[in-house]
Design a protein around this motif. Structure first.
Motif, PDB file in Angstrom:
ATOM      1  N   TRP A  10       0.997  -1.169  -0.062  1.00 31.16           N
ATOM      2  CA  TRP A  10      -0.067   0.046  -0.111  1.00 31.16           C
ATOM      3  C   TRP A  10       0.959   1.138   0.022  1.00 31.16           C
ATOM      4  N   LYS A  11       2.171   1.162   0.408  1.00 33.38           N
ATOM      5  CA  LYS A  11       3.074   2.172   0.267  1.00 33.38           C
ATOM      6  C   LYS A  11       2.406   3.190   1.323  1.00 33.38           C
ATOM      7  N   MET A  12       2.559   4.556   1.106  1.00 31.49           N
ATOM      8  CA  MET A  12       1.962   5.599   2.173  1.00 31.49           C
ATOM      9  C   MET A  12       0.729   6.180   1.673  1.00 31.49           C
ATOM     10  N   ALA A 174       9.514  -0.009 -14.122  1.00 32.03           N
ATOM     11  CA  ALA A 174       8.025  -0.338 -14.448  1.00 32.03           C
ATOM     12  C   ALA A 174       7.211  -0.025 -12.952  1.00 32.03           C
ATOM     13  N   ILE A 175       7.850   0.373 -11.923  1.00 38.17           N
ATOM     14  CA  ILE A 175       7.132   0.461 -10.616  1.00 38.17           C
ATOM     15  C   ILE A 175       6.253   2.042 -10.838  1.00 38.17           C
ATOM     16  N   GLY A 176       4.821   1.944 -11.042  1.00 37.18           N
ATOM     17  CA  GLY A 176       4.174   3.107 -11.011  1.00 37.18           C
ATOM     18  C   GLY A 176       4.302   3.700 -12.122  1.00 37.18           C
ATOM     19  N   GLY A 215       6.105  -4.315 -10.483  1.00 35.36           N
ATOM     20  CA  GLY A 215       5.963  -3.320 -11.408  1.00 35.36           C
ATOM     21  C   GLY A 215       4.758  -3.260 -12.179  1.00 35.36           C
ATOM     22  N   SER A 216       3.661  -2.203 -12.163  1.00 29.90           N
ATOM     23  CA  SER A 216       2.690  -2.137 -12.738  1.00 29.90           C
ATOM     24  C   SER A 216       2.028  -3.446 -13.116  1.00 29.90           C
ATOM     25  N   CYS A 217       1.886  -4.394 -12.126  1.00 24.03           N
ATOM     26  CA  CYS A 217       1.167  -5.650 -12.457  1.00 24.03           C
ATOM     27  C   CYS A 217      -0.127  -5.342 -11.946  1.00 24.03           C
ATOM     28  N   GLY A 234       2.938 -12.054  -7.075  1.00 22.96           N
ATOM     29  CA  GLY A 234       3.319 -10.660  -7.542  1.00 22.96           C
ATOM     30  C   GLY A 234       3.338  -9.851  -6.243  1.00 22.96           C
ATOM     31  N   LEU A 235       4.116  -8.810  -6.312  1.00 23.02           N
ATOM     32  CA  LEU A 235       4.097  -7.728  -5.358  1.00 23.02           C
ATOM     33  C   LEU A 235       3.478  -6.530  -5.967  1.00 23.02           C
ATOM     34  N   ILE A 236       2.208  -6.230  -5.647  1.00 24.84           N
ATOM     35  CA  ILE A 236       1.363  -5.002  -6.172  1.00 24.84           C
ATOM     36  C   ILE A 236       1.315  -3.809  -5.487  1.00 24.84           C
ATOM     37  N   GLY A 237       1.671  -2.741  -6.023  1.00 21.46           N
ATOM     38  CA  GLY A 237       1.437  -1.434  -5.653  1.00 21.46           C
ATOM     39  C   GLY A 237       0.115  -0.899  -5.971  1.00 21.46           C
ATOM     40  N   GLY A 238       0.171   0.121  -6.754  1.00 22.54           N
ATOM     41  CA  GLY A 238      -1.363   0.600  -7.066  1.00 22.54           C
ATOM     42  C   GLY A 238      -2.289   0.041  -7.423  1.00 22.54           C
ATOM     43  N   ALA A 239      -2.457  -1.496  -7.772  1.00 22.77           N
ATOM     44  CA  ALA A 239      -3.377  -2.044  -7.973  1.00 22.77           C
ATOM     45  C   ALA A 239      -4.040  -2.879  -6.532  1.00 22.77           C
TER      46      ALA A 239
HETATM   47  P1  PGA Z   1       3.355  -0.672  -8.793  1.00 22.07           P
HETATM   48  O1  PGA Z   1       4.233  -0.943  -7.530  1.00 22.07           O
HETATM   49  O2  PGA Z   1       2.726  -2.055  -8.928  1.00 22.07           O
HETATM   50  O3  PGA Z   1       2.682   0.589  -8.342  1.00 22.07           O
HETATM   51  O4  PGA Z   1       4.040  -0.559  -9.927  1.00 22.07           O
HETATM   52  C1  PGA Z   1       4.659  -2.109  -7.281  1.00 22.07           C
HETATM   53  C2  PGA Z   1       5.692  -1.883  -6.020  1.00 22.07           C
HETATM   54  O5  PGA Z   1       6.214  -0.775  -5.940  1.00 22.07           O
HETATM   55  O6  PGA Z   1       5.866  -2.833  -5.054  1.00 22.07           O
END
Ligand code: PGA
Length: 253
Positions: A10-12, A174-176, A215-217, A234-239
Motif C-alpha cells: 500500500w506504500k504511504m 516498471a514501478i508506478g 511493477g505495474s502488475c 506478484g508484489l502489487i502497488g497501485g492495484a
Molecule cells: P506498482 O508498484 O504496482 O504500483 O508498480 C509495485 C511496487 O512498488 O511494489
C-alpha cells in the motif's frame, strides 16, 4: 513445492478508515473466492498493522506485511520500528529493500543484509526486493547486477535461512509507471535469479524459492505473468489499493 503469493504494497496511502474498509473487502473476497493454495499478503503502513493482523488472522491463507523494519532490535533510533516490535504484534512478513527505500532512504545492500538477519531472527518472512533502473537495463550486465543484490544481501544466509525468504523482482522502470515488464522480460530475470540461487544453495532450495514479479502488475497482465514457469506471484502497488482488482490478481494463477 514453492508457494504462490500475491502481496499488496500500500506504500504511504490510506487513512485508518480507508485502510479498514479496504482490508475488510479484501478479507471477505479472499475467503470466498481465492484458492487456499494462494497466500495473500497485505503490506500496510505501520499504524494499522496491529488492527489488520487481528482482522486477517482467522484466514489461513492471509498475512500482513510491514513495509520496512530497522536493522537493530532496539535503541535510540527515533521514529524507527524494529523487527521484535513487529513480532510482538503477530506480524508475519516484512518487505525489505524496496527500490523506494533504496532510492529515497539510501538503503544499501549491506544494511539490507542486517535487516534480513533481524527479520529472520524474529520469525518474520522477508519479502526481499531487487531490480534494476532503466539506465542499468540499457547497459550490459543487468541480469548480473540484480543477481548481485541477492549475493550481497542474502547469500551469507544458511540454506535453511534462505529457504524462509521470498524474493520480489521489481524493475524500477516498471514501478508506478504503467509500463510492465513483458512476461518474456520478467521470466528471463526470474529464471536467471533461480539459477543464481541454485548455484549457491542447490536445485532444491532454488526450486522452493518463491520469486514474485512487481511493477505495474494489474488484473489484465497478471494471468500472463503468473503463467511463466519461474514467476510465483506478484508484489502489487497501485492495484492493491482497489480490493476488487487486487483479489482478481490473486485469482490469476
Ligand atoms: P506498482 O508498484 O504496482 O504500483 O508498480 C509495485 C511496487 O512498488 O511494489
Amino acid at each position: 513445492m514453492r508457494k504462490k503469493i500475491v502481496a499488496g504494497n500500500w506504500k504511504m496511502n490510506k487513512t485508518q478508515e480507508e485502510a479498514l474498509i479496504l482490508a475488510s473487502e479484501v478479507v471477505n473476497m479472499v475467503k470466498d473466492e481465492v484458492s487456499t493454495d494462494v497466500t495473500v499478503v497485505i503490506g500496510s503502513p505501520y499504524l494499522y498493522l496491529s488492527t489488520l493482523q487481528k482482522h486477517v488472522e482467522p484466514v489461513s491463507n492471509m498475512g500482513v506485511a510491514a513495509q520496512n523494519c530497522h536493522q537493530k532490535a532496539s535503541g535510540a533510533y527515533t521514529g524507527e520500528i524494529s523487527a521484535p516490535m513487529l513480532k510482538s504484534i503477530g506480524i508475519g512478513y516484512v518487505i525489505l529493500g524496496h527500490s523506494e527505500r533504496r532510492q529515497y532512504f539510501g538503503e544499501t545492500n549491506e544494511q539490507l543484509a542486517e535487516k534480513v538477519n533481524i527479520a529472520l531472527e524474529n520469525g518474520l518472512t522477508p519479502i526481499f526486493c531487487c531490480g534494476e533502473s532503466l539506465d542499468q537495463r540499457n547497459a550490459a550486465g543487468y541480469l548480473e547486477l540484480v543477481a548481485s543484490q541477492l549475493t550481497e544481501s542474502l547469500f551469507h544466509l544458511s540454506a535453511e535461512e534462505f529457504g524462509k525468504v521470498v524474493i520480489a523482482y521489481e524493475p524500477i522502470w516498471a514501478i508506478g509507471t504503467g509500463v510492465t515488464a513483458s512476461s518474456a522480460q520478467a521470466q528471463e530475470m526470474h529464471a536467471f535469479l533461480r539459477q543464481h540461487i541454485a548455484a549457491k544453495y542447490g536445485e532444491t532450495v532454488a526450486d522452493d524459492t518463491s520469486i514474485l514479479y512487481g511493477g505495474s502488475c494489474n488484473e489484465k497482465n497478471a494471468p500472463e505473468l503468473f503463467a511463466c514457469a519461474d514467476i510465483d506471484g506478484g508484489l502489487i502497488g497501485g492495484a492493491s489499493l482497489k480490493s476488487r482488482e487486487f483479489v482478481n490478481i490473486a485469482k490469476s494463477f
